[in-house]
Design a protein around this motif. Structure first.
Motif, PDB file in Angstrom:
ATOM      1  N   UNK A 129     -13.663 -20.243   3.071  1.00 24.60           N
ATOM      2  CA  UNK A 129     -14.589 -20.944   3.885  1.00 24.60           C
ATOM      3  C   UNK A 129     -13.960 -21.995   4.647  1.00 24.60           C
ATOM      4  N   UNK A 130     -13.964 -22.166   6.004  1.00 23.66           N
ATOM      5  CA  UNK A 130     -13.339 -22.942   6.777  1.00 23.66           C
ATOM      6  C   UNK A 130     -11.942 -22.742   7.197  1.00 23.66           C
ATOM      7  N   UNK A 131     -11.549 -21.459   7.060  1.00 25.07           N
ATOM      8  CA  UNK A 131     -10.304 -20.812   7.505  1.00 25.07           C
ATOM      9  C   UNK A 131     -10.451 -19.553   8.139  1.00 25.07           C
ATOM     10  N   UNK A 132      -9.709 -19.286   9.103  1.00 27.11           N
ATOM     11  CA  UNK A 132      -9.803 -18.082   9.999  1.00 27.11           C
ATOM     12  C   UNK A 132     -11.107 -17.606  10.477  1.00 27.11           C
ATOM     13  N   UNK A 133     -11.473 -16.455   9.895  1.00 24.53           N
ATOM     14  CA  UNK A 133     -12.995 -15.947  10.718  1.00 24.53           C
ATOM     15  C   UNK A 133     -13.991 -16.296   9.649  1.00 24.53           C
ATOM     16  N   UNK A 134     -13.901 -16.922   8.521  1.00 23.26           N
ATOM     17  CA  UNK A 134     -14.891 -16.999   7.353  1.00 23.26           C
ATOM     18  C   UNK A 134     -15.736 -18.346   7.710  1.00 23.26           C
ATOM     19  N   UNK A 135     -16.979 -18.433   7.175  1.00 22.33           N
ATOM     20  CA  UNK A 135     -18.012 -19.632   7.661  1.00 22.33           C
ATOM     21  C   UNK A 135     -17.620 -20.770   7.271  1.00 22.33           C
ATOM     22  N   UNK A 136     -17.951 -21.708   8.155  1.00 24.45           N
ATOM     23  CA  UNK A 136     -17.667 -23.411   7.715  1.00 24.45           C
ATOM     24  C   UNK A 136     -18.028 -23.476   6.429  1.00 24.45           C
ATOM     25  N   UNK A 137     -17.247 -24.369   5.820  1.00 26.61           N
ATOM     26  CA  UNK A 137     -17.707 -25.157   4.518  1.00 26.61           C
ATOM     27  C   UNK A 137     -19.139 -25.979   4.687  1.00 26.61           C
ATOM     28  N   UNK A 146       0.800  -1.099   0.070  1.00 26.24           N
ATOM     29  CA  UNK A 146       0.187   0.001   0.126  1.00 26.24           C
ATOM     30  C   UNK A 146       0.764   1.208   0.091  1.00 26.24           C
ATOM     31  N   UNK A 147       2.101   1.351   0.853  1.00 28.45           N
ATOM     32  CA  UNK A 147       2.926   2.322   0.614  1.00 28.45           C
ATOM     33  C   UNK A 147       3.518   2.719  -0.701  1.00 28.45           C
ATOM     34  N   UNK A 148       3.237   1.636  -1.384  1.00 26.96           N
ATOM     35  CA  UNK A 148       3.823   1.810  -2.920  1.00 26.96           C
ATOM     36  C   UNK A 148       2.971   2.087  -3.934  1.00 26.96           C
ATOM     37  N   UNK A 149       1.511   2.249  -3.469  1.00 25.94           N
ATOM     38  CA  UNK A 149       0.498   2.515  -4.408  1.00 25.94           C
ATOM     39  C   UNK A 149      -0.249   1.180  -4.738  1.00 25.94           C
ATOM     40  N   UNK A 150      -0.033   0.049  -3.958  1.00 26.23           N
ATOM     41  CA  UNK A 150      -0.688  -1.305  -4.731  1.00 26.23           C
ATOM     42  C   UNK A 150      -1.792  -1.424  -3.405  1.00 26.23           C
ATOM     43  N   UNK A 151      -3.043  -1.469  -3.778  1.00 24.09           N
ATOM     44  CA  UNK A 151      -4.022  -2.387  -2.867  1.00 24.09           C
ATOM     45  C   UNK A 151      -3.865  -3.772  -2.823  1.00 24.09           C
ATOM     46  N   UNK A 152      -4.373  -4.450  -1.632  1.00 26.06           N
ATOM     47  CA  UNK A 152      -4.809  -5.770  -1.460  1.00 26.06           C
ATOM     48  C   UNK A 152      -5.834  -6.316  -0.555  1.00 26.06           C
ATOM     49  N   UNK A 153      -6.158  -7.341  -1.018  1.00 25.53           N
ATOM     50  CA  UNK A 153      -7.412  -8.196  -0.174  1.00 25.53           C
ATOM     51  C   UNK A 153      -6.720  -9.241   0.249  1.00 25.53           C
ATOM     52  N   UNK A 154      -6.716  -9.265   1.554  1.00 21.05           N
ATOM     53  CA  UNK A 154      -6.208 -10.406   2.224  1.00 21.05           C
ATOM     54  C   UNK A 154      -7.515 -11.466   2.950  1.00 21.05           C
ATOM     55  N   UNK A 155      -7.933 -12.477   2.425  1.00 19.68           N
ATOM     56  CA  UNK A 155      -9.381 -12.724   3.113  1.00 19.68           C
ATOM     57  C   UNK A 155      -8.992 -14.489   3.455  1.00 19.68           C
ATOM     58  N   UNK A 156     -10.182 -15.022   4.256  1.00 15.89           N
ATOM     59  CA  UNK A 156      -9.968 -16.371   4.542  1.00 15.89           C
ATOM     60  C   UNK A 156     -11.226 -17.063   3.589  1.00 15.89           C
TER      61      UNK A 156
END
Length: 603
Positions: free
Chosen positions: A348-356, A336-346
């Protein structure tokens, strides 16, 4: 705004809402009682391994009626950066901040602290200030010295270079699983000792885990009612990032103790304002909810520009979206500091996302491509500009298949890819365990004098060695079969899929640690000739001296350089309506250089 399920019988991690405690990121789940519960996780790789189970514990306690808060310490997860005198002092201040949040924002009249490992040690020390009604200590370290001894031993076993030698440590610091303890934190841990406490940290204490008898006696002497018990699921919970079972029995006991006798609140539980934007130098982050219960963090440059490229980062293994050693969070903010956006996501079944829906493991799940498509759909609403996908190991497998399935992806950066495809019915656990036994197993360590001494002394049984060699041979045979299968199986080969990607203008940057097991797959499917770079669109980058997880800061810098190049190339191509330019290689003699096969660089 995150999905809210108001039915107490259906409480899941999605019932939580994201909150900010200053620059700390957390999840709050409301409840019906006036007893607030604060979950104090442990540090580093142990908390990363326990992350999803920890979230399920919070949901379970909230489902029993207690408003519950869990959070990331500074320098971990999605929180702001570590900036205090040491991480122990910061963590104790964070626990105090969480207690005040539950009282002021959630209306809690009673407080319960639940701590895991080092988090239990810190929770006990924080509770000594008073005001805590119940305390749950899950396998606490009686002293910070005991924690340091165990983590030092683990570092020698976990963090290894391809030749089997331990990763070098910086003087005075300790690195484990990509997380680093600085000298000031190590000194603060050395001064931490629960055996010297002069007052009981809470009237009622649940103490579960091994070697806790002396601490339990100490607290009883100080007047606390202490219940003790075993923690049989401890080892897999904090040490197995891929196949650890949920600690049902232990967490059921924790929930029962935390909620026992909690009186209904006379007023409805207040819902704090949802988290806004967390910002740092050059970056701004916000939580995103999309698709069928997916959760992620969108990291944008401080000043948005039209056509900004975006990098989707998919998980490695079952690591939460912050990544191994918190690399993904750090990479996102540097991008982001170099002008590039990102989306890090989980997915299903990982991290904070719903179960499969099928309740199967998401590890190497081909249908996780649908989650990547949901992320692309979401980005189409909130972002413009080209999209690149990045994945490591199993994440590289998902990234490659997502690139093939969705033309909105312009390029992919695949780090230590082990396989392009899996045969239906593949036993994933056996494949993974055998693969990395081969890469860093007995055959690789047999050259080391210490291994032979352990074999001769009987510390390592010859049957163990024979079994490992047999598995290594099976893995090698499997790669040979995979090489032959591309000639005889019906369907599109990997080479043809790559050619189809190139025809549509998409390109692939492949990055490998030197001697990584996945290199055999690359050669089997795409060959080892001068044509590999042409077929992919970028040269294959070999990172000399890097481990499989790219744990060292120097390797983070190398990967950042590659991702920046690919993302900016995609943006230039998007503006020009042409294919992206080739990746520019940094000479290997430079500190952040890429070690490239000279024959594979593009003309």
């Amino acid at each position: 705004m995150l999905v809210d399920r108001t039915d107490p019988a259906a409480v899941t991690t999605l019932s939580a809402q994201p909150v900010l405690l200053g620059d700390l990121f957390g999840w709050f789940t409301p409840g019906s009682s006036g007893r607030g519960v604060l979950l104090c996780g442990t540090f580093g790789i142990e908390q990363l391994n326990a992350y999803r189970a920890w979230g399920r514990l919070a949901a379970r306690i909230a489902g029993a009626g207690c408003p519950t808060l869990r959070f990331d310490y500074a320098g971990e997860g999605d929180s702001g950066e570590h900036a205090g005198p040491d991480r122990v002092t910061e963590a104790l201040a964070a626990i105090d901040r969480g207690i005040r949040f539950l009282r002021a924002e959630a209306g809690a009249e009673e407080i319960v602290l639940v701590g895991l490992r080092l988090g239990a040690t810190l929770a006990a020390r924080a509770a000594e200030a008073g005001g805590v009604d119940r305390l749950v200590l899950l396998a606490p370290f009686v002293s910070g010295q005991a924690y340091l001894r165990e983590m030092t031993l683990q570092a020698r076993l976990i963090d290894r270079l391809p030749d089997g030698t331990p990763l070098p440590q910086e003087p005075g610091a300790l690195s484990l699983g990509g997380f680093q303890l600085d000298p000031a934190t190590i000194a603060a841990l050395g001064a931490l000792d629960l055996a010297t406490t002069a007052r009981a940290p809470a009237p009622e204490i649940l103490l579960l885990g091994p070697k806790t008898a002396a601490l339990a006696d100490r607290y009883r002497t100080l007047g606390a009612a202490v219940t003790t018990g075993a923690f049989p699921e401890l080892a897999p919970l904090v040490s197995d990032p891929l196949f650890a079972p949920y600690p049902e029995r232990t967490f059921e006991a924790v929930c029962a103790f935390a909620a026992a006798g909690a009186a209904p609140s006379p007023a409805p539980c207040r819902r704090p304002a949802p988290a806004g934007t967390l910002a740092g130098t050059g970056w701004r982050e916000s939580v995103q909810a999309f698709g069928s219960g997916l959760v992620g963090v969108l990291c944008r440059p401080e000043t948005r520009q039209p056509g900004t490229p975006t990098v989707i980062v998919v998980n490695s293994g079952l690591n939460a979206r912050s990544g191994y050693g918190r690399q993904t969070t750090a990479l996102a903010r540097r991008l982001a500091a170099t002008g590039i956006a990102s989306l890090r996501f989980d997915p299903r079944g990982i991290g904070d996302s719903a179960d499969r829906d099928d309740d199967r493991s998401p590890f190497y799940a081909p249908d996780a491509v649908t989650d990547v498509r949901a992320a692309l759909d979401h980005l189409a609403e909130v972002q413009d500009g080209p999209v690149v996908i990045l994945g490591t190991c199993s994440g590289a497998y998902l990234a490659f298949n997502a690139l093939c399935a969705d033309e909105r992806l312009r390029a992919a950066v695949l780090v230590n890819l082990y396989c392009f495809d899996l045969k239906p019915g593949t036993d994933i656990e056996t494949m993974v365990r055998d693969t990395f036994r081969h890469g860093q197993g007995y055959l690789a360590r047999a050259r080391q004098r210490g291994s032979w001494q352990r074999i001769l002394s009987g510390e390592i049984r010859l049957a163990q060695v024979a079994g490992a060699i047999r598995r290594d041979g099976s893995a090698l045979l499997g790669r040979c079969i995979a090489r032959l299968s591309r000639l005889v199986l019906v369907g599109e080969s990997t080479g043809r899929r790559v050619a189809r990607l190139r025809r549509r203008g998409a390109r692939i940057a492949m990055v490998y640690s030197a001697d990584d097991p996945g290199l055999a797959t690359l050669r089997a499917h795409l060959g080892a000739s001068t044509r590999v770079g042409r077929r992919l669109g970028y040269p294959v980058a070999l990172l000399d001296g890097a481990d499989h997880n790219l744990s060292r800061p120097a390797d983070h810098d190398r990967l950042l350089t590659i991702v920046q190049e690919v993302a900016h190339d995609a943006a230039r191509a998007d503006r020009a309506g042409a294919a992206p330019a080739r990746l520019r290689a940094v000479p290997a003699r430079e500190p952040n250089g890429l070690l490239l096969r000279p024959s594979e660089t593009l003309p």
